[in-house]
Design a protein around this motif. Structure first.
Motif, PDB file in Angstrom:
ATOM      1  N   GLN A 210       0.831  -1.187   0.000  1.00 49.45           N
ATOM      2  CA  GLN A 210       0.000   0.000   0.000  1.00 49.45           C
ATOM      3  C   GLN A 210       0.868   1.241   0.000  1.00 49.45           C
ATOM      4  O   GLN A 210       1.939   1.266   0.578  1.00 49.45           O
ATOM      5  CB  GLN A 210      -0.875   0.014   1.256  1.00 49.45           C
ATOM      6  CG  GLN A 210      -1.878  -1.094   1.278  1.00 49.45           C
ATOM      7  CD  GLN A 210      -2.508  -1.214   2.636  1.00 49.45           C
ATOM      8  OE1 GLN A 210      -2.478  -0.280   3.429  1.00 49.45           O
ATOM      9  NE2 GLN A 210      -3.072  -2.364   2.912  1.00 49.45           N
TER      10      GLN A 210
ATOM     11  N   HIS B 202       4.225   1.941   5.231  1.00 47.25           N
ATOM     12  CA  HIS B 202       4.700   0.802   4.451  1.00 47.25           C
ATOM     13  C   HIS B 202       6.050   1.104   3.834  1.00 47.25           C
ATOM     14  O   HIS B 202       6.931   0.270   3.809  1.00 47.25           O
ATOM     15  CB  HIS B 202       3.697   0.466   3.349  1.00 47.25           C
ATOM     16  CG  HIS B 202       2.460  -0.167   3.876  1.00 47.25           C
ATOM     17  ND1 HIS B 202       1.458   0.561   4.432  1.00 47.25           N
ATOM     18  CD2 HIS B 202       2.098  -1.463   3.955  1.00 47.25           C
ATOM     19  CE1 HIS B 202       0.501  -0.266   4.825  1.00 47.25           C
ATOM     20  NE2 HIS B 202       0.863  -1.489   4.546  1.00 47.25           N
TER      21      HIS B 202
ATOM     22  N   LEU C  87      -1.509   3.186  11.224  1.00 49.92           N
ATOM     23  CA  LEU C  87      -2.593   2.452  10.577  1.00 49.92           C
ATOM     24  C   LEU C  87      -3.755   2.212  11.516  1.00 49.92           C
ATOM     25  O   LEU C  87      -4.903   2.479  11.212  1.00 49.92           O
ATOM     26  CB  LEU C  87      -2.071   1.098  10.102  1.00 49.92           C
ATOM     27  CG  LEU C  87      -1.042   1.154   8.994  1.00 49.92           C
ATOM     28  CD1 LEU C  87      -0.447  -0.217   8.810  1.00 49.92           C
ATOM     29  CD2 LEU C  87      -1.684   1.658   7.723  1.00 49.92           C
ATOM     30  N   GLU C  88      -3.426   1.711  12.689  1.00 47.31           N
ATOM     31  CA  GLU C  88      -4.479   1.360  13.639  1.00 47.31           C
ATOM     32  C   GLU C  88      -5.247   2.608  14.082  1.00 47.31           C
ATOM     33  O   GLU C  88      -6.407   2.528  14.429  1.00 47.31           O
ATOM     34  CB  GLU C  88      -3.883   0.691  14.880  1.00 47.31           C
ATOM     35  CG  GLU C  88      -3.454  -0.718  14.655  1.00 47.31           C
ATOM     36  CD  GLU C  88      -1.996  -0.806  14.283  1.00 47.31           C
ATOM     37  OE1 GLU C  88      -1.429  -1.867  14.495  1.00 47.31           O
ATOM     38  OE2 GLU C  88      -1.423   0.184  13.783  1.00 47.31           O
TER      39      GLU C  88
ATOM     40  N   TRP D 150       0.694   6.928  20.327  1.00 49.63           N
ATOM     41  CA  TRP D 150       1.588   6.022  21.048  1.00 49.63           C
ATOM     42  C   TRP D 150       1.667   4.686  20.349  1.00 49.63           C
ATOM     43  O   TRP D 150       2.434   3.844  20.713  1.00 49.63           O
ATOM     44  CB  TRP D 150       1.153   5.858  22.498  1.00 49.63           C
ATOM     45  CG  TRP D 150      -0.294   5.543  22.671  1.00 49.63           C
ATOM     46  CD1 TRP D 150      -1.301   6.431  22.860  1.00 49.63           C
ATOM     47  CD2 TRP D 150      -0.895   4.268  22.636  1.00 49.63           C
ATOM     48  NE1 TRP D 150      -2.491   5.770  22.949  1.00 49.63           N
ATOM     49  CE2 TRP D 150      -2.278   4.450  22.821  1.00 49.63           C
ATOM     50  CE3 TRP D 150      -0.398   2.967  22.476  1.00 49.63           C
ATOM     51  CZ2 TRP D 150      -3.176   3.379  22.839  1.00 49.63           C
ATOM     52  CZ3 TRP D 150      -1.302   1.914  22.498  1.00 49.63           C
ATOM     53  CH2 TRP D 150      -2.682   2.142  22.677  1.00 49.63           C
TER      54      TRP D 150
END
Lengths: 284, 405
Positions: free
Chosen positions: B34, B39, B74-75, B164
């Protein structure tokens, strides 16, 4: 773009970090060998097992020893057997093929389906070993002069190479590979790893144990820092022994499962009693 | 695409080659991953950097080249959406109110375990499926839940801006791999790795290894009568003498020297390993213990050990002028030496052509007259991984460095 739903996502008993998963997938897509380095006990070898399990492929393991030669992985021509058979004349020895035995790399090439090939602890072998495999891993083929035959990979195997960095790998070899260094897991990751192994562990016990574990790892100059497998053993011992979490914070039960040699234990005990120097004189 | 990044990497000292760059480009063009900075960071690293020793330099280069681009992990993407455009901004606080908040925070810290809070946060993150504004439980804005942004809970977890969880720029900025650099001091394991290079393989001992090639050759010559040929196995014949300074000026480097010492004593592959200690400079005696009680005459080193022994001296080489050049110059006033230290050092160098001096101080501080003099007698290296590697190269090279008189 790779569909994120497919590819390697870690497996039931192995927790891979997100970047590692991505890199495994890119390595598979490009057909390049993946070199994994990291501290002992960070799960380098298990990664290959996990890939094989998750993608449902056969795993071929080539364990490297200090005496392993690159040629052993391709094929072995058992001349001694042939010589022996020739002496007793009870076998037809004109067919050389029966004395040629494919090594692990050869087996991986010849396989009917794509396999995962794990070359474990490549740094154990001689310094020249990785260089001898350059072409074979690049072209995924090799030549057997005795038969005048070319062995070419039917399906490019997924090659995972682990190294404990006891020796450095040659640059020419590394250039052709994808490299990943597995860091020692942080507390959060470690908590997940422990939970995979002991799902019903008490929260408080786990937290205290982890705190102590990372504290011991911080002790400077240990000959061997305790790693994941030692932590798992220790936690198992704590659970079996029914040790209460409060006890872990005041003393360390079963220290022997964490520190495996006398000097370390001695040093640790000394350090936790008082901060002592190395015996250098205090005069100038 | 990003060709400049290649040069930034080079400039920072990452040994990246064109082959590696091309395969990285191939992966980029084929779209195997991606297109996000996260990435790019990890996959670029896997393609371009082939040793954890260069991870830190990669981090620096990445920060320099991509650092100005904002990234989120991402999260956290989803969480960040929930936190956008708060209902209302936090009103300005008066100093009294601020003090009140501070007090509440202290109380909160007393009552609540920070780890417990983090755990709750993670749990809630798992359960929560949508945006929340106001309220006291979910992660959202403007509420009194301990989690979220622009809210009122003292001591809660703020989400937003800096995360974090891991985002590329953050990871690069943290420079977590600084300790893996080759040019900083070493730990025991790294030292052992470096010392492993110290080897000379020779065939010695009993003939117990079957030499298959020779056996076949002999057998063929004998007309098929099997003739077994054995060989001596190869083993490391390196013999080491370690001489360590325990003087007071070495005090700051205690740990460093201890690491080298414990790595060297652990090495099992040396044929022989001897160690002695000295105080600031070597005179007619060296010592078997660190407290300098058990004397061994330096002459004994010359009579007991032949010139094949490799000698490693460790010390800061920094002492008073008189300690090196004068008769009776030794720092210990009860100790008299009728030959100046420099004569002993030169004798050691002459007797043991394979000898090096490891200096725990940085090269920039070597501009001292005794350090200067000693570095003309012994090749001197910094006590870092790179320095140790160079020292070992000098020890094992066949050409002997000229002795300065």
């Amino acid at each position: 773009m790779v569909d994120t739903g497919k590819g390697y996502r870690g497996s039931e008993y192995y927790i891979a970090s997100k970047p590692l998963m991505e890199i495994v997938n890119v390595a598979i897509a490009l057909g390049k060998p993946l070199v994994i380095k990291g501290e002992p006990g960070t799960g380098k070898t298990l990664l290959a097992h996990s890939i094989a399990e998750a993608l449902n492929k056969k795993l071929i393991i080539w364990n490297i020893k200090s005496t392993t030669k690159a040629k052993d992985g391709l094929y072995v021509y058992d001349t001694v057997q042939r010589l022996n058979d020739a002496r007793f004349k009870d076998k037809d020895i004109s067919d050389i093929r029966q004395y040629i035995k494919l090594g692990k790399l050869g087996q991986a090439f010849k396989s009917d389906e794509q396999v995962v090939l794990l070359i474990d602890e490549i740094d154990k072998a001689d310094v020249e070993f990785p260089n001898d495999l350059l072409n074979e891993l690049d072209e995924m083929s090799f030549h057997i002069p005795e038969l005048d035959e070319e062995v070419t990979a039917r399906h490019r195997p997924i090659v995972v190479i682990t190294s404990n960095s006891e020796k450095e790998l040659p640059d020419a070899f590394l250039r052709r590979c994808i490299f990943y260094y597995i860091e020692f897991p942080d507390e959060e990751m470690m908590e997940r790893i422990v939970r995979v192994h002991y799902p019903d562990i008490e929260n408080k016990l786990l937290r205290e144990a982890l705190k102590r574990f990372y504290w011991i790892r911080e002790v400077d100059g240990l000959r061997k820092k305790p790693s994941t497998s030692e932590l798992l053993d220790w936690i198992k011992a704590l659970m079996l022994g029914g040790i209460s979490p409060d006890k872990i914070s005041s003393e360390i039960p079963f220290l022997g499962t964490l520190l495996k040699n006398e000097q370390d234990t001695g040093r640790f005990v000394r350090l936790s009693n008082a901060q002592g120097g190395f015996g250098f004189k205090k005069r100038f | 695409m990003f060709t400049d990044f290649f040069f930034v990497l080079k400039k920072k000292g990452v040994p990246v080659t064109i082959t590696e760059w091309l395969s990285f480009m191939e992966a980029l063009y084929k779209g195997y991953f991606q297109s996000s900075l996260n990435h790019l960071y990890y996959i670029g690293r896997a393609f371009l950097v082939k040793s954890e020793a260069y991870y830190d330099m990669y981090d620096l280069a990445f920060q320099e080249y991509f650092g100005s681009i904002e990234t989120s992990s991402l999260e956290l993407d989803k969480v960040m959406e929930w936190l956008e455009n708060p209902l209302h901004r936090l009103p300005k606080l008066t100093p009294e109110e601020l003090a009140e908040f501070q007090k509440q925070l202290e109380e909160f810290r007393k009552q609540h375990d920070m780890e417990e809070l983090m755990r709750q946060f993670r749990e809630r993150l798992k359960e929560q499926k949508e945006r929340h504004d106001g309220g006291s439980k979910w992660i959202g804005t403007g509420g009194t839940s301990p989690f979220g942004a622009y809210g009122y809970h003292p001591g809660g977890i703020r989400v937003g801006g800096e995360s974090w969880m891991q985002s590329a720029a953050k990871v690069a900025g943290e420079r977590r791999f600084r300790n893996y650099r080759n040019d900083i001091i070493l730990d025991v394991r790294q030292t052992k790795m470096a010392l492993k290079r110290l080897r000379e393989l020779k065939r010695e001992g009993a003939q117990e290894e079957l030499d298959i090639d020779e056996t076949i050759d002999k057998t063929a010559k004998e007309g098929g009568e099997i003739e077994l040929v054995f060989n001596r196995s190869r083993e490391n014949t390196v013999r080491i003498i370690l001489l360590m300074d325990t003087g007071g000026s070495m005090l700051p480097y205690t740990e460093l020297c201890e690491r080298l010492f414990s790595a060297a004593t652990q090495m099992e592959h040396f044929k022989e390993f001897k160690y002695y200690f000295f105080h600031n400079c070597i005179y007619q005696d060296v010592y078997e213990d660190m407290a300098n009680y058990k004397r061994v005459p330096t002459e004994k080193l010359f009579s007991n050990f032949h010139k094949g022994y490799k000698v490693i001296l460790v010390g800061d080489a920094r002492m008073a002028y008189s300690e090196l050049f004068d008769v009776n110059g030794c720092i210990d006033y009860f100790y008299t030496n009728d030959k100046p230290g420099i004569e002993w050092l030169m004798r050691i160098r002459q007797h043991f052509p394979h000898s090096v001096w490891l200096n725990p101080t940085h090269r920039n501080f070597w501009g001292h007259y005794t350090v200067d003099t000693i570095s003309k007698i012994f090749p001197m290296f910094e006590l870092t991984i790179d320095g140790l590697k160079d020292a070992i190269k000098a020890l094992t090279s066949r050409t002997r460095q000229p002795v300065l008189n």
